[in-house]
Design an enzyme around this catalytic site. Structure first.
Site, PDB file in Angstrom:
ATOM      1  N   LYS A 213      -4.254   5.752  -4.078  1.00  0.00           N
ATOM      2  CA  LYS A 213      -3.170   5.450  -5.003  1.00  0.00           C
ATOM      3  C   LYS A 213      -3.677   4.572  -6.152  1.00  0.00           C
ATOM      4  CE  LYS A 213       1.362   3.217  -4.844  1.00  0.00           C
ATOM      5  NZ  LYS A 213       2.414   2.698  -3.964  1.00  0.00           N
ATOM      6  N   GLU A 219     -13.238   0.567   0.319  1.00  0.00           N
ATOM      7  CA  GLU A 219     -13.774   1.574   1.244  1.00  0.00           C
ATOM      8  C   GLU A 219     -13.826   2.942   0.567  1.00  0.00           C
ATOM      9  OE1 GLU A 219     -11.410  -0.577   1.865  1.00  0.00           O
ATOM     10  OE2 GLU A 219     -11.537  -1.394   3.905  1.00  0.00           O
ATOM     11  N   GLY A 275       2.037   3.686   0.338  1.00  0.00           N
ATOM     12  CA  GLY A 275       0.898   4.373   0.962  1.00  0.00           C
ATOM     13  C   GLY A 275       1.256   5.028   2.279  1.00  0.00           C
ATOM     14  N   ARG A 276       1.883   4.260   3.175  1.00  0.00           N
ATOM     15  CA  ARG A 276       2.177   4.805   4.512  1.00  0.00           C
ATOM     16  C   ARG A 276       3.359   5.757   4.507  1.00  0.00           C
ATOM     17  NH1 ARG A 276       2.878  -0.457   3.887  1.00  0.00           N
ATOM     18  NH2 ARG A 276       4.879  -1.462   4.260  1.00  0.00           N
ATOM     19  N   GLU A 361       2.806  -1.923   9.955  1.00  0.00           N
ATOM     20  CA  GLU A 361       2.602  -2.448   8.603  1.00  0.00           C
ATOM     21  C   GLU A 361       3.960  -2.650   7.921  1.00  0.00           C
ATOM     22  OE1 GLU A 361       0.272  -0.226   5.561  1.00  0.00           O
ATOM     23  OE2 GLU A 361      -1.139  -1.885   5.672  1.00  0.00           O
ATOM     24  N   HIS A 392      -3.185   9.074  33.260  1.00  0.00           N
ATOM     25  CA  HIS A 392      -4.349   8.734  34.091  1.00  0.00           C
ATOM     26  C   HIS A 392      -5.040   7.493  33.567  1.00  0.00           C
ATOM     27  CE1 HIS A 392      -4.096  12.526  36.352  1.00  0.00           C
ATOM     28  NE2 HIS A 392      -3.481  12.901  35.237  1.00  0.00           N
ATOM     29  N   LYS A 512      -9.204  -8.928   2.610  1.00  0.00           N
ATOM     30  CA  LYS A 512      -9.907  -8.212   1.529  1.00  0.00           C
ATOM     31  C   LYS A 512     -10.562  -9.215   0.589  1.00  0.00           C
ATOM     32  CE  LYS A 512      -6.596  -4.475   0.715  1.00  0.00           C
ATOM     33  NZ  LYS A 512      -5.764  -3.883  -0.319  1.00  0.00           N
TER      34      LYS A 512
HETATM   35  C1  G6Q Z   1       0.020   1.537   3.014  1.00  0.00           C
HETATM   36  C2  G6Q Z   1      -0.882   0.569   2.446  1.00  0.00           C
HETATM   37  C3  G6Q Z   1      -2.348   0.887   2.618  1.00  0.00           C
HETATM   38  C4  G6Q Z   1      -2.928   1.798   1.561  1.00  0.00           C
HETATM   39  C5  G6Q Z   1      -4.454   1.738   1.626  1.00  0.00           C
HETATM   40  C6  G6Q Z   1      -5.112   2.659   0.644  1.00  0.00           C
HETATM   41  O1  G6Q Z   1       1.219   1.487   2.920  1.00  0.00           O
HETATM   42  O2  G6Q Z   1      -0.525   0.342   1.145  1.00  0.00           O
HETATM   43  O3  G6Q Z   1      -2.656   1.413   3.884  1.00  0.00           O
HETATM   44  O4  G6Q Z   1      -2.463   3.105   1.717  1.00  0.00           O
HETATM   45  O5  G6Q Z   1      -4.871   0.427   1.429  1.00  0.00           O
HETATM   46  O6  G6Q Z   1      -4.761   2.334  -0.646  1.00  0.00           O
HETATM   47  P1  G6Q Z   1      -5.121   3.273  -1.839  1.00  0.00           P
HETATM   48  O7  G6Q Z   1      -4.417   4.571  -1.654  1.00  0.00           O
HETATM   49  O8  G6Q Z   1      -4.674   2.562  -3.086  1.00  0.00           O
HETATM   50  O9  G6Q Z   1      -6.617   3.459  -1.805  1.00  0.00           O
END
Ligand code: G6Q
Length: 554
Positions: A213, A219, A275-276, A361, A392, A512
């Site tokens: 996003k 990462e 994001g989620r 989250e 199990h 971070k």
């Molecule tokens: C979700 C968070 C988080 C996010 C990641 C990736 O709700 O905001 O998990 O999706 O940190 O972020 P980017 O899509 O900006 O790389």
């Protein structure tokens, strides 16, 4: 600033909360055995079916009065108004001043959802159309790589919300995927993730989706650069190859171009998609590539059906509301700290991991929207594994441990792979687990089986362990959309009652920032001056020493 529910009293001062507190004292020791014995219709009565999802919630430690009070709590907490506020694009993500409109991502073409004076639905469908066009070209082999070969491998690079949804959806819908294509997902900054994902792939047949996003995530950008190096090294470093092997999914066009991806190969989304909550936005490009545009449309339709149910059904027969209220009942009154999600469907093996982010989250918050300490425990710890594997492993604790672990069982009437008696056995197991948890086995029953006295306590199942049973006809793309939306809205229901911001995630920031400070301290040639605590300083020195030793060996 849109503060939540200014007219709503703090949680513990709400009338329904006070009544629930008193009511809990009356019902806390009621056993499910008694509840079922006293009401032979309970298992038929305490069920709801909507949008093709059947929920049996009769094996919960509730009476009709409990349900009435929980529904009253939802009403008194302003849930109805909050649902409208979310669906209509109010900026209910207060701490980030954003609308929360994942529901607009699955709104049908003619719908209207206005954000800042603009109907966003046409933009959503423009992106979906572009995604469909691109997906068709890749799937049919019309889209060619740099050397003229068709794309056989797709690697999604993203993390958190830009990874967990795509991986889960790919695994869940593998049955519907184009089997001559390989799909992989790289998220971890640990180089092993990338190295293993590409080790047997041909760069000339590999397409990378850089899903971020913000397009700044450490990462993802680190993996994206490694992917570009890996890809270009096969094409003599010719950067023209990037246009054929890289596409981006992002809200940040500037950063996408800076990376070298033509914005013509970028699929956008908007700041009102968290994001989620983004697997049904362009973040789902890998899903669409795998299952095709028609199945993706069916997935969106499934989401939309559950959205409409959530938005319109009375609370007492509203699936996400009921599930949210039941979860809150155990969390806040019984002190349950966890909940297990147990899908009896192998394709849903990543569903619990996906829900961990969605639930934890979203509702892992310790202050209310107006910045006050919450008055009770918020989001439970979510865990799970597909059945029957979990049986199990950790189910022992659910049956006989000292903690109360409410369970959601998810099962499907029809298997996707019919193989002998497998499916009957699978279903028999899920039904048996819920029955065993609820009713257990008394000492008398154990003795009657001829078990030696000293062994009896070990063989007793006290029962009274609650569960929901979610039954759906078959795992289809639409069914997956319904299930995800069910949990999204259950999370929202709980967050509304707690009056927390379920859509921010400030808790991930500090780590971070500190990592960014430590990276140069690990990489610098000279011994850095370290000003952390003594433990962190010592660990950094050790890591540097180990790194030096491994460099000498190499
Ligand atoms: C979700 C968070 C988080 C996010 C990641 C990736 O709700 O905001 O998990 O999706 O940190 O972020 P980017 O899509 O900006 O790389």
């Amino acid at each position: 600033m849109t503060k939540h529910n200014q007219n709503v009293a703090p949680l513990t001062e709400r009338e329904a909360w006070k009544r629930l507190t008193a009511h809990y004292q009356q019902v806390r020791d009621l056993h499910l055995r008694t509840l079922f014995k006293d009401d032979p219709q309970r298992g038929d009565r305490m069920t709801v079916e909507a949008a093709g999802v059947f929920l049996d919630f009769s094996k919960n430690r509730v009476t009709d009065e409990t349900l009435k009070l929980l529904v009253a709590l939802a009403e008194e907490s302003g849930l109805r108004q909050r649902i409208e506020a979310m669906f209509s694009g109010e900026k209910i993500n207060v701490t980030e001043q954003r609308a929360v409109l994942h529901t607009a991502l699955r709104a049908p073409k003619g719908a209207s959802v206005v954000v800042d004076g603009k109907n966003v639905v046409p933009q959503v469908h423009d992106v979906l159309d572009r995604m469909a066009d691109f997906a068709e070209r890749v799937r049919s082999g019309q889209w060619k790589g740099y050397t003229g070969k068709a794309i056989a491998n797709v690697i999604n690079i993203g993390i958190g919300g830009s990874d967990l949804g795509p991986v889960m959806a790919y695994e869940a819908l593998k049955h519907y995927s184009q089997r001559d294509m390989t799909f992989r997902f790289v998220s971890n900054v640990d180089g092993t993730d990338f190295a293993e994902a590409v080790r047997d792939l041909e760069p000339a047949e590999t397409l990378f989706i850089i899903a971020s996003k913000t397009f700044t995530t450490l990462e993802t950008m680190t993996n994206a650069h490694s992917a570009r190096d890996w890809s270009l090294s096969a094409f003599d470093g010719d950067t023209d190859a990037v246009a054929k092997h890289f596409v981006a999914v992002s809200t940040n066009a500037e950063k996408v171009s800076e990376f070298g991806i033509d914005t013509a190969n970028m699929f956008g989304f908007w700041d009102w998609v968290g994001g989620r909550y983004s697997m049904d936005s362009a973040i789902g490009l890998s899903t669409m590539l795998a299952i095709g545009p028609d199945s993706f449309e069916a997935l969106l339709d499934g989401f939309h059906q559950m959205d409409e149910h959530f938005r319109t059904a009375p609370f007492y027969c509203n699936l996400p509301v009921l599930m949210g209220l039941l979860s809150l009942w155990y969390n806040d009154f019984f002190g349950a700290e966890t909940m297990a999600v147990l899908p009896y469907e192998q394709y849903l093996k990543r569903f619990p991991a996906y829900l961990q982010q969605l639930c934890m989250e979203s509702n892992g918050k310790h202050v209310t929207i107006d910045g006050r300490q919450v008055a009770c425990a918020t989001g439970p710890i979510v865990f799970g594994e597909p059945g029957t594997n979990g049986q199990h492993s950790f189910y022992q604790m659910i049956h006989q441990g000292t903690r109360l672990i409410p369970c959601d069982f998810i099962a499907f009437g029809q298997p996707l792979n019919r193989l002998g008696r497998h499916h009957d056995m699978l279903l028999a197991n899920v039904l048996a687990q819920a029955e065993a948890l609820a009713f257990g086995k008394t000492a008398e029953q154990v003795k009657a089986e001829g078990v030696a006295d000293w062994l009896v306590p070990h063989r007793v199942f006290e029962g009274n362990r609650p569960s929901n049973m979610i039954l759906v006809e078959q795992l289809t793309p639409a069914a997956l959309g319904k299930l995800v939306a069910l949990y999204e809205h259950s999370v929202f229901t709980q967050g509304t009652i707690w009056n927390i911001d379920s859509f921010d995630q400030w808790g991930v920031e500090l780590g971070k920032q500190l990592a960014n400070r430590i990276i140069p301290e690990l990489e610098s040639e000279d011994q850095p001056a370290l000003a952390h605590d003594s433990s962190t300083n010592n660990l950094i020195r050790r890591c540097r020493t180990m790194k030096e030793a491994s460099c000498l060996l190499a």
